[in-house]
Write an enzyme that holds these catalytic residues in place. Sequence first.
Site, short mmCIF file in Angstrom:
data_model
loop_
_atom_site.label_atom_id
_atom_site.label_comp_id
_atom_site.label_asym_id
_atom_site.label_seq_id
_atom_site.Cartn_x
_atom_site.Cartn_y
_atom_site.Cartn_z
CB SER A 63 3.07 -0.91 -0.94
OG SER A 63 3.37 -0.15 -2.01
CE LYS A 66 4.42 2.76 -0.31
NZ LYS A 66 3.83 2.51 -1.30
CE1 TYR A 188 8.45 3.77 -0.40
CE2 TYR A 188 9.16 4.02 -2.65
CZ TYR A 188 8.12 3.68 -1.87
OH TYR A 188 6.94 3.29 -2.53
CE1 TYR A 241 -0.94 2.09 -1.91
CE2 TYR A 241 -1.34 0.34 -2.78
CZ TYR A 241 -0.58 1.09 -2.16
OH TYR A 241 0.64 0.43 -1.73
CB VAL A 259 3.40 -3.76 -7.05
CG1 VAL A 259 2.35 -2.50 -7.09
CG2 VAL A 259 4.74 -3.21 -6.66
#
Length: 305
Positions: A63, A66, A188, A241, A259
């Site tokens: 992530s 992102k 993605y 998050y 992760v």
Amino acid sequence: MNYQAILESIQSELKDYKNTGKVATYIPELGKVDASKFGLHLNCINGNHYHLGASQERFSIQSISKVLSLAFALKLEGNKLWNRVDVEPSGDPFNSLVQLEYEKGIPRNPFINAGALVVSDILMSHLKNPKEDFLKYVRDIAGDQSIDYDTSVAASEMQHKYRNAALAHLMKDFKNIKNDVDALLDFYFHQCAIAMSCQQLAQAFSIFLNYSKQDQSQQALAVPTMLAKRINALMLTCGFYDESGEFAFRVGLPGKSGVGGGIVALHPKHYSIAVWSPPLNEKGNSELGMKVLELFTSKTEISVF
Ligand code: DON
């Protein structure tokens, strides 16, 4: 500031740290990593570098990508992007579906999976060869043409795509995904499967630092100051998050986790820093990585607050 001495004191303080985290296995290929790996790279705005452990060993950035896809998409799409993705913390896990239904397919922010899928969809609509063009962007900002996708990680995630596929299909129904869902997922998953070291990540994230006007070569690569303000604000409020408040409380810097066990954080006026330790806490963030960064801002007594 004697950064080297501070890093070494953190290393000795955490020598016997009992890690309660678990390596991610929901993408089976990620579960193969050695849980004891540790690396750190600190890249200062004045050009100095400091490191610990396996700072040059590549791992799956997941992530963390992102933030880079958001920076690239904003460059291509501009502020219109915010019509399709909001800028609020979700307070929910990164792969949650619950808010999407009652918020009519508009993800809370670009760093939860739903938001990153919309950002990827925007990139796909702009780029002729999305995978090649995105990789080129990452290589250029990191200043390293050897950076590549780990295609076995991307394939492993494609085989377990169900939750991301559900997010993408739901948003397609709300007309917030324009491209083919399977092609979007493939793009993605590849972004998430880029393999980079702490050194390469710290360098790539220097595009969000606030270089002085004198430093023209660095300024040329950096994202415009007002855009960096927005992306850094999103990292601070949404980068971890439903643990973003905890990270701001303990570390006090904008940052982003993945992760694969990586975390990148930055102080816009001082440095970018990347740390890697695979075992994750129950929110999906590197347990030791957070601890190291907490000690770093506590010992340096520098944070954005
Ligand atoms: O989509 C996923 O679930 C992964 N490719 C990325 C998730 C992730 O890294 C969340 N981070 N803490």
